[in-house]
Design a protein around this motif. Sequence first.
Motif, PDB file in Angstrom:
ATOM      1  N   LEU A   1       0.892  -1.278  -0.142  1.00  0.00           N
ATOM      2  CA  LEU A   1       0.173   0.028  -0.209  1.00  0.00           C
ATOM      3  C   LEU A   1       0.812   1.480   0.086  1.00  0.00           C
ATOM      4  CD1 LEU A   1      -2.986   0.823  -0.117  1.00  0.00           C
ATOM      5  CD2 LEU A   1      -3.035   0.793   2.579  1.00  0.00           C
ATOM      6  N   ARG A   2       2.067   1.199   0.524  1.00  0.00           N
ATOM      7  CA  ARG A   2       2.929   2.319   0.474  1.00  0.00           C
ATOM      8  C   ARG A   2       3.373   2.777  -0.722  1.00  0.00           C
ATOM      9  NH1 ARG A   2       8.355   1.486   3.581  1.00  0.00           N
ATOM     10  NH2 ARG A   2       8.643   3.405   2.594  1.00  0.00           N
ATOM     11  N   PHE A   3       3.132   1.926  -1.863  1.00  0.00           N
ATOM     12  CA  PHE A   3       3.485   2.446  -3.235  1.00  0.00           C
ATOM     13  C   PHE A   3       2.578   3.416  -3.838  1.00  0.00           C
ATOM     14  CE2 PHE A   3       5.947  -1.787  -3.076  1.00  0.00           C
ATOM     15  CZ  PHE A   3       7.439  -1.125  -3.359  1.00  0.00           C
ATOM     16  N   PHE A   4       1.481   3.349  -3.039  1.00  0.00           N
ATOM     17  CA  PHE A   4       0.237   4.247  -3.492  1.00  0.00           C
ATOM     18  C   PHE A   4       0.057   5.529  -2.732  1.00  0.00           C
ATOM     19  CE2 PHE A   4      -0.837  -0.026  -4.913  1.00  0.00           C
ATOM     20  CZ  PHE A   4      -1.070   0.193  -6.103  1.00  0.00           C
ATOM     21  N   ASP A   5       1.167   5.874  -1.695  1.00  0.00           N
ATOM     22  CA  ASP A   5       1.022   6.819  -1.052  1.00  0.00           C
ATOM     23  C   ASP A   5       0.974   8.266  -1.885  1.00  0.00           C
ATOM     24  OD1 ASP A   5       1.394   5.470   1.386  1.00  0.00           O
ATOM     25  OD2 ASP A   5       3.298   6.122   1.762  1.00  0.00           O
ATOM     26  N   GLY A   6      -0.034   9.102  -1.315  1.00  0.00           N
ATOM     27  CA  GLY A   6      -0.263  10.451  -2.092  1.00  0.00           C
ATOM     28  C   GLY A   6      -0.932  10.362  -3.300  1.00  0.00           C
ATOM     29  N   LEU A   7      -1.449   8.988  -3.750  1.00  0.00           N
ATOM     30  CA  LEU A   7      -2.467   8.610  -4.893  1.00  0.00           C
ATOM     31  C   LEU A   7      -3.834   8.428  -4.371  1.00  0.00           C
ATOM     32  CD1 LEU A   7       0.097   6.454  -6.905  1.00  0.00           C
ATOM     33  CD2 LEU A   7      -0.022   8.774  -6.870  1.00  0.00           C
ATOM     34  N   GLU A   8      -4.616   8.597  -5.550  1.00  0.00           N
ATOM     35  CA  GLU A   8      -6.162   8.106  -5.359  1.00  0.00           C
ATOM     36  C   GLU A   8      -6.081   6.852  -6.052  1.00  0.00           C
ATOM     37  OE1 GLU A   8      -7.860  11.472  -7.392  1.00  0.00           O
ATOM     38  OE2 GLU A   8      -7.144  12.943  -5.900  1.00  0.00           O
ATOM     39  N   LEU A   9      -6.432   5.898  -5.008  1.00  0.00           N
ATOM     40  CA  LEU A   9      -6.864   4.470  -5.340  1.00  0.00           C
ATOM     41  C   LEU A   9      -8.294   4.622  -5.953  1.00  0.00           C
ATOM     42  CD1 LEU A   9      -5.569   2.285  -2.385  1.00  0.00           C
ATOM     43  CD2 LEU A   9      -5.157   1.923  -5.003  1.00  0.00           C
ATOM     44  N   VAL A  10      -8.104   3.699  -7.083  1.00  0.00           N
ATOM     45  CA  VAL A  10      -9.427   3.512  -7.800  1.00  0.00           C
ATOM     46  C   VAL A  10     -10.052   2.445  -7.181  1.00  0.00           C
ATOM     47  CG1 VAL A  10     -10.525   2.814 -10.047  1.00  0.00           C
ATOM     48  CG2 VAL A  10      -8.614   4.496 -10.103  1.00  0.00           C
ATOM     49  N   GLU A  11     -11.582   2.312  -7.039  1.00  0.00           N
ATOM     50  CA  GLU A  11     -12.293   1.325  -6.657  1.00  0.00           C
ATOM     51  C   GLU A  11     -11.908  -0.045  -7.571  1.00  0.00           C
ATOM     52  OE1 GLU A  11     -13.968   0.965  -3.817  1.00  0.00           O
ATOM     53  OE2 GLU A  11     -13.737   2.991  -3.237  1.00  0.00           O
ATOM     54  N   PRO A  12     -11.758  -1.134  -6.872  1.00  0.00           N
ATOM     55  CA  PRO A  12     -12.029  -1.421  -5.422  1.00  0.00           C
ATOM     56  C   PRO A  12     -10.900  -1.404  -4.543  1.00  0.00           C
ATOM     57  CG  PRO A  12     -11.704  -3.537  -6.738  1.00  0.00           C
ATOM     58  CD  PRO A  12     -11.497  -2.394  -7.849  1.00  0.00           C
ATOM     59  N   GLY A  13      -9.988  -0.460  -4.864  1.00  0.00           N
ATOM     60  CA  GLY A  13      -8.751  -0.337  -3.966  1.00  0.00           C
ATOM     61  C   GLY A  13      -7.709  -1.492  -4.139  1.00  0.00           C
ATOM     62  N   LEU A  14      -6.910  -1.685  -2.879  1.00  0.00           N
ATOM     63  CA  LEU A  14      -5.784  -2.581  -3.109  1.00  0.00           C
ATOM     64  C   LEU A  14      -6.382  -4.095  -2.811  1.00  0.00           C
ATOM     65  CD1 LEU A  14      -2.839  -3.209  -3.649  1.00  0.00           C
ATOM     66  CD2 LEU A  14      -2.393  -2.848  -1.236  1.00  0.00           C
ATOM     67  N   VAL A  15      -6.634  -4.872  -3.990  1.00  0.00           N
ATOM     68  CA  VAL A  15      -7.013  -6.180  -3.517  1.00  0.00           C
ATOM     69  C   VAL A  15      -6.188  -7.195  -4.242  1.00  0.00           C
ATOM     70  CG1 VAL A  15      -9.482  -5.383  -3.578  1.00  0.00           C
ATOM     71  CG2 VAL A  15      -8.558  -5.775  -5.691  1.00  0.00           C
ATOM     72  N   THR A  16      -6.714  -8.532  -4.347  1.00  0.00           N
ATOM     73  CA  THR A  16      -5.838  -9.498  -5.027  1.00  0.00           C
ATOM     74  C   THR A  16      -6.318  -9.546  -6.516  1.00  0.00           C
ATOM     75  OG1 THR A  16      -7.540 -11.103  -4.611  1.00  0.00           O
ATOM     76  CG2 THR A  16      -5.976 -11.282  -2.835  1.00  0.00           C
ATOM     77  N   ALA A  17      -5.524 -10.163  -7.378  1.00  0.00           N
ATOM     78  CA  ALA A  17      -5.657  -9.859  -8.791  1.00  0.00           C
ATOM     79  C   ALA A  17      -7.076 -10.257  -9.179  1.00  0.00           C
ATOM     80  CB  ALA A  17      -4.373 -10.547  -9.443  1.00  0.00           C
ATOM     81  N   PRO A  18      -7.780 -11.458  -8.778  1.00  0.00           N
ATOM     82  CA  PRO A  18      -9.035 -11.761  -9.316  1.00  0.00           C
ATOM     83  C   PRO A  18     -10.316 -10.875  -8.848  1.00  0.00           C
ATOM     84  CG  PRO A  18      -7.955 -13.845  -8.533  1.00  0.00           C
ATOM     85  CD  PRO A  18      -6.929 -12.662  -8.138  1.00  0.00           C
ATOM     86  N   GLU A  19      -9.825 -10.151  -7.992  1.00  0.00           N
ATOM     87  CA  GLU A  19     -10.797  -9.242  -7.257  1.00  0.00           C
ATOM     88  C   GLU A  19     -10.907  -7.785  -7.952  1.00  0.00           C
ATOM     89  OE1 GLU A  19     -11.226 -10.334  -2.656  1.00  0.00           O
ATOM     90  OE2 GLU A  19      -9.568  -9.318  -3.206  1.00  0.00           O
ATOM     91  N   TRP A  20     -10.026  -7.540  -8.735  1.00  0.00           N
ATOM     92  CA  TRP A  20      -9.988  -6.306  -9.289  1.00  0.00           C
ATOM     93  C   TRP A  20     -10.710  -6.347 -10.757  1.00  0.00           C
ATOM     94  CZ3 TRP A  20      -9.407  -3.044 -13.073  1.00  0.00           C
ATOM     95  CH2 TRP A  20      -9.247  -1.657 -12.883  1.00  0.00           C
ATOM     96  N   HIS A  21     -11.964  -5.386 -11.151  1.00  0.00           N
ATOM     97  CA  HIS A  21     -12.430  -5.526 -12.266  1.00  0.00           C
ATOM     98  C   HIS A  21     -13.207  -4.123 -12.416  1.00  0.00           C
ATOM     99  CE1 HIS A  21     -16.486  -6.761 -10.753  1.00  0.00           C
ATOM    100  NE2 HIS A  21     -15.573  -7.359  -9.996  1.00  0.00           N
ATOM    101  N   ARG A  22     -13.102  -3.520 -13.379  1.00  0.00           N
ATOM    102  CA  ARG A  22     -13.890  -2.172 -13.636  1.00  0.00           C
ATOM    103  C   ARG A  22     -14.507  -2.267 -15.149  1.00  0.00           C
ATOM    104  NH1 ARG A  22     -13.170   2.215 -10.337  1.00  0.00           N
ATOM    105  NH2 ARG A  22     -14.881   3.106 -11.511  1.00  0.00           N
ATOM    106  N   GLY A  23     -15.857  -2.085 -15.512  1.00  0.00           N
ATOM    107  CA  GLY A  23     -16.210  -1.874 -16.553  1.00  0.00           C
ATOM    108  C   GLY A  23     -16.106  -3.285 -17.327  1.00  0.00           C
ATOM    109  N   ALA A  24     -15.886  -4.289 -16.938  1.00  0.00           N
ATOM    110  CA  ALA A  24     -16.014  -5.440 -17.244  1.00  0.00           C
ATOM    111  C   ALA A  24     -16.685  -6.841 -16.425  1.00  0.00           C
ATOM    112  CB  ALA A  24     -14.431  -6.298 -17.804  1.00  0.00           C
ATOM    113  N   ALA A  25     -17.017  -7.847 -17.094  1.00  0.00           N
ATOM    114  CA  ALA A  25     -17.381  -9.051 -16.137  1.00  0.00           C
ATOM    115  C   ALA A  25     -16.487  -9.289 -15.069  1.00  0.00           C
ATOM    116  CB  ALA A  25     -17.579 -10.109 -17.139  1.00  0.00           C
ATOM    117  N   ALA A  26     -17.016  -9.504 -13.899  1.00  0.00           N
ATOM    118  CA  ALA A  26     -16.092 -10.171 -12.976  1.00  0.00           C
ATOM    119  C   ALA A  26     -15.211 -11.356 -13.299  1.00  0.00           C
ATOM    120  CB  ALA A  26     -16.702 -10.283 -11.380  1.00  0.00           C
TER     121      ALA A  26
END
Length: 262
Positions: free
Chosen positions: A221-246
């Motif tokens: 999470l420290r690598f994202f200091d000062g940045l605005e995390l996009v939803e769903p935030g810092l998650v495991t790889a299969p949990e990240w999806h936006r605008g596509a089927a999960a």
Amino acid sequence: MTTGTPDPRQIDTGVAHPARVYDWLLGGKDNFPADEAVGKTLPPEARDGARQNREFMHRAVAWLAGQGVDQFLDIGSGIPTEPNLHQIAQRVVPGARIVYTDNDPLVLRHAEALLTGRPEGATDYVQADVRDSDAIVERARCTLDLDRPVALSLIALLHFLGDDQKPYDLVRNLLAALPSGSHLVLSHASSDIYPELSAQVTDEYAKGGIRLAFRTRTEVLRFFDGLELVEPGLVTAPEWHRGAAAPGEEGSGIYVGVARVP
């Protein structure tokens, strides 16, 4: 438009390299016995992690391109595996401009395939190490307009850098060269989701001469200091999806995230 960076260095086929081990894990053929030897000692979950990394990159790049991001700096690009980042981005934005960077001379041999993109856009390949961040940025300026937003892609790269190599400073330096509205796309192997498995993978890579520095969620999470995390935030790889089927639910020891530079 395509360009490339010539490099005279020879490939040492007797020493395993992360990019070639990754290629083996993905089922590629652009690796050598030393790379295969490391790959064969790893548990099956390592192949799952390589695949999950790749699939996350596809989803993140497609989403960013859909948001209008048309410039990408991919450091630690590895050996081309279709569809590669530029193909994903240019399907959405044909004029997208992409710069790939890797320190493995073998990747240069594949630059012709790596650099084949839409004529409306541009691709470039830079032979460099992430620790040469200033040089990477300067070369990237030849293809990218650093006065406009850029997506910085660091996929499965930073866990090859120990804390003594100052990975947090490297990321900050790279982001400092990018304007507001840019993004960081990052994946990193965890040390705390499956600690015994992580220790096994680290040991096997070390036997092949490759150093690993898996990190906890707090450390990633420290690598994202000062940045605005996009939803769903810092998650495991299969949990990240936006605008596509999960993607299907499955366990993963890989943390991923996308964040915007304010």
